[in-house]
Design a protein around this motif. Structure first.
Motif, PDB file in Angstrom:
ATOM      1  N   LYS A   1       0.838  -1.187   0.000  1.00 52.64           N
ATOM      2  CA  LYS A   1       0.000   0.000   0.000  1.00 52.64           C
ATOM      3  C   LYS A   1       0.882   1.248   0.000  1.00 52.64           C
ATOM      4  CE  LYS A   1      -3.996   2.010   2.264  1.00 52.64           C
ATOM      5  NZ  LYS A   1      -4.353   2.668   1.016  1.00 52.64           N
ATOM      6  N   TYR A   2       0.660   2.068  -1.009  1.00 54.74           N
ATOM      7  CA  TYR A   2       1.444   3.300  -1.123  1.00 54.74           C
ATOM      8  C   TYR A   2       1.009   4.288  -0.065  1.00 54.74           C
ATOM      9  CZ  TYR A   2       2.993   7.792  -3.072  1.00 54.74           C
ATOM     10  OH  TYR A   2       3.547   9.020  -3.256  1.00 54.74           O
ATOM     11  N   LYS A   3       1.989   4.820   0.636  1.00 50.26           N
ATOM     12  CA  LYS A   3       1.689   5.858   1.616  1.00 50.26           C
ATOM     13  C   LYS A   3       2.771   6.913   1.496  1.00 50.26           C
ATOM     14  CE  LYS A   3       0.247   6.307   6.453  1.00 50.26           C
ATOM     15  NZ  LYS A   3      -0.509   7.507   6.195  1.00 50.26           N
ATOM     16  N   ALA A   4       2.360   8.157   1.362  1.00 49.78           N
ATOM     17  CA  ALA A   4       3.356   9.224   1.259  1.00 49.78           C
ATOM     18  C   ALA A   4       3.142  10.223   2.373  1.00 49.78           C
ATOM     19  CB  ALA A   4       3.245   9.914  -0.092  1.00 49.78           C
TER      20      ALA A   4
ATOM     21  N   VAL B   1       7.686  11.974   0.819  1.00 52.76           N
ATOM     22  CA  VAL B   1       8.495  10.756   0.871  1.00 52.76           C
ATOM     23  C   VAL B   1       7.569   9.545   0.992  1.00 52.76           C
ATOM     24  CG1 VAL B   1       8.889  10.944   3.380  1.00 52.76           C
ATOM     25  CG2 VAL B   1      10.534   9.698   1.961  1.00 52.76           C
ATOM     26  N   SER B   2       7.868   8.509   0.245  1.00 48.72           N
ATOM     27  CA  SER B   2       6.997   7.334   0.249  1.00 48.72           C
ATOM     28  C   SER B   2       7.452   6.324   1.295  1.00 48.72           C
ATOM     29  CB  SER B   2       6.992   6.664  -1.126  1.00 48.72           C
ATOM     30  OG  SER B   2       8.213   5.990  -1.353  1.00 48.72           O
ATOM     31  N   ASN B   3       6.528   5.480   1.713  1.00 46.95           N
ATOM     32  CA  ASN B   3       6.856   4.457   2.714  1.00 46.95           C
ATOM     33  C   ASN B   3       7.923   3.494   2.210  1.00 46.95           C
ATOM     34  OD1 ASN B   3       4.826   3.724   0.906  1.00 46.95           O
ATOM     35  ND2 ASN B   3       3.939   2.186   2.260  1.00 46.95           N
ATOM     36  N   TYR B   4       7.996   3.275   0.885  1.00 44.96           N
ATOM     37  CA  TYR B   4       9.057   2.409   0.350  1.00 44.96           C
ATOM     38  C   TYR B   4      10.443   3.005   0.650  1.00 44.96           C
ATOM     39  CZ  TYR B   4      12.204   0.296  -3.113  1.00 44.96           C
ATOM     40  OH  TYR B   4      13.275  -0.299  -3.721  1.00 44.96           O
ATOM     41  N   VAL B   5      10.574   4.310   0.399  1.00 46.14           N
ATOM     42  CA  VAL B   5      11.860   4.978   0.653  1.00 46.14           C
ATOM     43  C   VAL B   5      12.201   4.911   2.138  1.00 46.14           C
ATOM     44  CG1 VAL B   5      13.042   7.222   0.596  1.00 46.14           C
ATOM     45  CG2 VAL B   5      11.633   6.497  -1.345  1.00 46.14           C
ATOM     46  N   LEU B   6      11.205   5.151   2.977  1.00 44.29           N
ATOM     47  CA  LEU B   6      11.429   5.145   4.425  1.00 44.29           C
ATOM     48  C   LEU B   6      11.830   3.757   4.920  1.00 44.29           C
ATOM     49  CD1 LEU B   6       8.300   7.235   5.515  1.00 44.29           C
ATOM     50  CD2 LEU B   6      10.691   8.003   5.542  1.00 44.29           C
ATOM     51  N   ASP B   7      11.125   2.739   4.436  1.00 43.41           N
ATOM     52  CA  ASP B   7      11.316   1.391   4.994  1.00 43.41           C
ATOM     53  C   ASP B   7      12.432   0.608   4.311  1.00 43.41           C
ATOM     54  OD1 ASP B   7       9.199   1.908   6.671  1.00 43.41           O
ATOM     55  OD2 ASP B   7       7.715   0.932   5.375  1.00 43.41           O
ATOM     56  N   GLU B   8      12.676   0.866   3.035  1.00 43.82           N
ATOM     57  CA  GLU B   8      13.598   0.010   2.279  1.00 43.82           C
ATOM     58  C   GLU B   8      14.931   0.683   1.936  1.00 43.82           C
ATOM     59  OE1 GLU B   8      12.843  -3.225   0.891  1.00 43.82           O
ATOM     60  OE2 GLU B   8      11.000  -3.294   2.059  1.00 43.82           O
ATOM     61  N   LEU B   9      14.941   2.004   1.834  1.00 44.13           N
ATOM     62  CA  LEU B   9      16.160   2.638   1.327  1.00 44.13           C
ATOM     63  C   LEU B   9      16.982   3.375   2.383  1.00 44.13           C
ATOM     64  CD1 LEU B   9      15.048   4.054  -2.165  1.00 44.13           C
ATOM     65  CD2 LEU B   9      15.922   1.795  -1.609  1.00 44.13           C
ATOM     66  N   ILE B  10      16.321   4.046   3.297  1.00 44.19           N
ATOM     67  CA  ILE B  10      17.065   4.851   4.268  1.00 44.19           C
ATOM     68  C   ILE B  10      17.594   3.974   5.405  1.00 44.19           C
ATOM     69  CG2 ILE B  10      16.893   6.701   6.004  1.00 44.19           C
ATOM     70  CD1 ILE B  10      14.839   8.061   4.156  1.00 44.19           C
ATOM     71  N   ASN B  11      18.859   4.158   5.728  1.00 48.10           N
ATOM     72  CA  ASN B  11      19.425   3.492   6.892  1.00 48.10           C
ATOM     73  C   ASN B  11      19.255   4.420   8.097  1.00 48.10           C
ATOM     74  OD1 ASN B  11      20.945   2.382   8.908  1.00 48.10           O
ATOM     75  ND2 ASN B  11      22.898   2.496   7.810  1.00 48.10           N
ATOM     76  N   TRP B  12      18.272   4.129   8.921  1.00 49.91           N
ATOM     77  CA  TRP B  12      17.915   5.040  10.009  1.00 49.91           C
ATOM     78  C   TRP B  12      18.946   5.075  11.124  1.00 49.91           C
ATOM     79  CZ3 TRP B  12      14.715   8.852   9.307  1.00 49.91           C
ATOM     80  CH2 TRP B  12      13.813   8.750   8.244  1.00 49.91           C
ATOM     81  N   ASP B  13      19.825   4.049  11.182  1.00 53.86           N
ATOM     82  CA  ASP B  13      20.863   4.068  12.218  1.00 53.86           C
ATOM     83  C   ASP B  13      21.875   5.183  11.967  1.00 53.86           C
ATOM     84  OD1 ASP B  13      19.705   1.998  13.500  1.00 53.86           O
ATOM     85  OD2 ASP B  13      20.876   0.467  12.431  1.00 53.86           O
ATOM     86  N   ASN B  14      21.896   5.655  10.715  1.00 58.56           N
ATOM     87  CA  ASN B  14      22.871   6.679  10.356  1.00 58.56           C
ATOM     88  C   ASN B  14      22.176   7.745   9.495  1.00 58.56           C
ATOM     89  OD1 ASN B  14      25.329   7.947   9.991  1.00 58.56           O
ATOM     90  ND2 ASN B  14      25.827   6.718   8.175  1.00 58.56           N
ATOM     91  N   TYR B  15      20.959   8.113   9.909  1.00 58.79           N
ATOM     92  CA  TYR B  15      20.132   8.907   8.992  1.00 58.79           C
ATOM     93  C   TYR B  15      20.757  10.250   8.623  1.00 58.79           C
ATOM     94  CZ  TYR B  15      18.721  11.730  12.993  1.00 58.79           C
ATOM     95  OH  TYR B  15      18.738  12.570  14.071  1.00 58.79           O
ATOM     96  N   GLN B  16      21.527  10.848   9.570  1.00 64.21           N
ATOM     97  CA  GLN B  16      22.053  12.191   9.276  1.00 64.21           C
ATOM     98  C   GLN B  16      22.966  12.204   8.062  1.00 64.21           C
ATOM     99  OE1 GLN B  16      23.303  12.778  13.281  1.00 64.21           O
ATOM    100  NE2 GLN B  16      21.925  14.542  13.574  1.00 64.21           N
ATOM    101  N   ASP B  17      23.690  11.126   7.840  1.00 65.83           N
ATOM    102  CA  ASP B  17      24.585  11.059   6.689  1.00 65.83           C
ATOM    103  C   ASP B  17      24.028  10.159   5.594  1.00 65.83           C
ATOM    104  OD1 ASP B  17      26.547  12.725   7.768  1.00 65.83           O
ATOM    105  OD2 ASP B  17      27.326  11.062   8.982  1.00 65.83           O
ATOM    106  N   ASP B  18      22.855   9.645   5.787  1.00 61.24           N
ATOM    107  CA  ASP B  18      22.326   8.703   4.807  1.00 61.24           C
ATOM    108  C   ASP B  18      21.988   9.421   3.498  1.00 61.24           C
ATOM    109  OD1 ASP B  18      21.065   5.852   4.448  1.00 61.24           O
ATOM    110  OD2 ASP B  18      19.679   7.320   3.578  1.00 61.24           O
ATOM    111  N   PRO B  19      22.517   8.910   2.382  1.00 59.89           N
ATOM    112  CA  PRO B  19      22.322   9.621   1.109  1.00 59.89           C
ATOM    113  C   PRO B  19      20.849   9.746   0.706  1.00 59.89           C
ATOM    114  CG  PRO B  19      23.330   7.461   0.748  1.00 59.89           C
ATOM    115  CD  PRO B  19      23.367   7.722   2.218  1.00 59.89           C
TER     116      PRO B  19
END
Ligand SMILES: *Cc1c(COP(=O)(O)O)cnc(C)c1O
Ligand code: SF4
Length: 451
Positions: free
Chosen positions: A8-11, A45-63
């Motif tokens: 389910k797409y969520k933005a 920002v979509s839930n896919y980007v949040l859940d699959e692409l961003i590394n939240w342990d290092n979010y400040q430097d995450d590309p």
């Protein structure tokens, strides 16, 4: 066929981003910064980007976090303070928007003469959803495709998302487009762009393509290109979405009709190639006979690293995609935040290019999409004792300019074409023709704008 579960797409955007669960890692100041900057630049920002692409342990430097989330440094101090004060004073929506628009007008919202120079005229009417700059290729901005699954904070199309109506390119009438193309048989390529045309439901997308699908278009279009970042921001569009098969069916039909269908995929970082969803989506698109070409600008904080690019190109080729363009960050929006000196940009390109085999070297760049054309930085070289940039048109407003090398004075700080000055000569070889054309185009456009 589809053995993955539907997603389910969520933005999220400015009004509800605080409800994103990962936001509890951010400080109150960081959240406020997002609000300040997000009121000027588009944010989604979509839930896919949040859940699959961003590394939240290092979010400040995450590309990918940097690519999608507004960052304090995207605004210069003065603009930041202006918006921060406005918000702190509890300003209403209208006032916030006025301040935002004021800041935006100082950020060159229409680089490379997009509004004045490239909008064609047909039977006395400006086709505002069309840009025709390079002889063979027409850009089409379907009005239903003027948004994206997520927004890139660097995007030069950002005025389109901000609700300034007069800045918006959009056109409903495929009709007019096709009539224009019928009168312009030099045009072989039709490029659907946006926003992201893959935001459209398949049945809407089909509407725009009807004349090409039913064979009545009567144009010289041979390639249909789709410029999209959906593979990075919502690959489920081609796997588990309800209209996934229907969308792929349209691609296949176009291929069967004899069109070369080229999906121009925007990938900025190798992590965007890493998920199961994107790999599946790429496979399914390729299975329709569509080609996938890849492109991205090179950006500070996101991908300013040669190893990353060589890895990305190699991986794209392994997935049977064709590396196409590396762009220089444009002179708009938060340019000061993303920009990289041209010399360094070229070094990144060159060092990445020499690490990969010829199969990956279909890529061209670094390329600046500026008013006269797409200018490639061939390199820095010393000629007769003088250090210069060697440049070349990949595309030109005037096709005669293409492929001709020319020189600009070396400038270690130059980040964009406008920073450059001719070397060895007083003017760039195309300057005179360019000035004349610009004058004519503006005159003719003013006629249509104000009559
Ligand atoms: C990049 C671009 C194109 C496509 O150019 P190709 O070199 O054919 O990929 C077309 N129109 C505009 C305005 C562009 O910036
Ligand atoms: S997906 Fe493309 S059009 Fe949309 S914000 Fe990113 S660069 Fe801009």
């Amino acid at each position: 066929m589809n053995n993955l579960l539907p997603h389910k797409y969520k933005a999220y955007s400015l009004h509800n981003f605080r409800s994103i669960e990962y936001m509890n890692r951010l400080s109150e100041q960081e959240l406020f910064d997002i609000e300040v900057v997000g009121n000027v630049f588009p944010f989604k920002v979509s839930n896919y980007v949040l859940d699959e692409l961003i590394n939240w342990d290092n979010y400040q430097d995450d590309p990918i976090f940097r690519l999608t989330f507004p960052h304090r440094d995207m605004l210069v101090e003065e603009h930041y303070n202006l918006m921060a004060e406005t918000l702190k004073n509890g300003a209403g929506k209208l006032e916030v928007r006025t301040v935002a628009n004021q800041i935006r007008t100082e950020l060159n919202p229409h680089p490379a003469g997009q509004m004045k120079l490239n909008v064609p005229v047909f039977n006395g009417q400006r086709l505002t959803g069309v840009q025709h700059k390079y002889r063979e290729t027409v850009l089409f901005f379907p009005s239903s495709g003027q948004t994206c699954h997520s927004y890139c904070t660097f995007c030069f199309r950002w005025p389109q998302f901000t609700g300034i109506d007069e800045l918006k390119f959009a056109m409903k009438e495929t009709d007019l487009l096709v009539k224009y193309l019928q009168q312009h048989h030099e045009v072989t390529d039709l490029l659907f762009t946006g926003g992201d045309p893959m935001i459209m439901k398949a049945r809407v997308f089909r509407k725009y393509l009807e004349p090409f699908l039913d064979g009545t278009h009567n144009t010289n279009i041979q390639t249909i290109r789709i410029g999209s970042k959906s593979l990075a921001y919502w690959p489920y569009k081609f796997t588990t979405d309800a209209d996934a098969d229907e969308m792929l069916g349209i691609f296949r039909e176009l291929v069967d009709k004899g069109f070369n269908v080229s999906f121009m995929a925007h990938f900025s970082h190798p992590v965007e190639l890493s998920t199961e969803a994107v790999q599946k989506a790429v496979e399914r698109i390729l299975a329709t006979g569509t080609q996938i070409r890849t492109q991205s600008p090179v950006l500070r904080h996101i991908n300013d690293n040669a190893n990353l690019w060589s890895k990305m190109w190699r991986q794209q080729v392994n997935m049977n995609m064709i590396p196409y363009y590396m762009f220089v960050e444009r002179d708009t929006g938060a340019q000061h935040y993303f920009e990289i000196p041209l010399e360094e940009t070229w070094e990144i390109f060159r060092q990445a290019y020499r690490k990969v085999s010829g199969i990956c070297r279909t890529v061209r760049g670094p390329s600046m999409s500026c008013t006269p054309g797409k200018v490639e930085v061939l390199g820095v070289q010393k000629i007769a004792g003088q250090k210069v940039f060697v440049l070349r048109f990949i595309q030109g407003r005037n096709p005669n300019w293409v492929g001709r090398p020319f020189f600009a004075k070396y400038d270690p700080e130059a980040t964009w074409f406008n920073d450059l000055e001719p070397a060895f000569e007083k003017h760039f070889f195309f300057q005179h023709e360019m000035d004349k054309e610009t004058e004519e185009a503006i005159e003719s456009n003013n006629k249509y704008l104000f009559n």
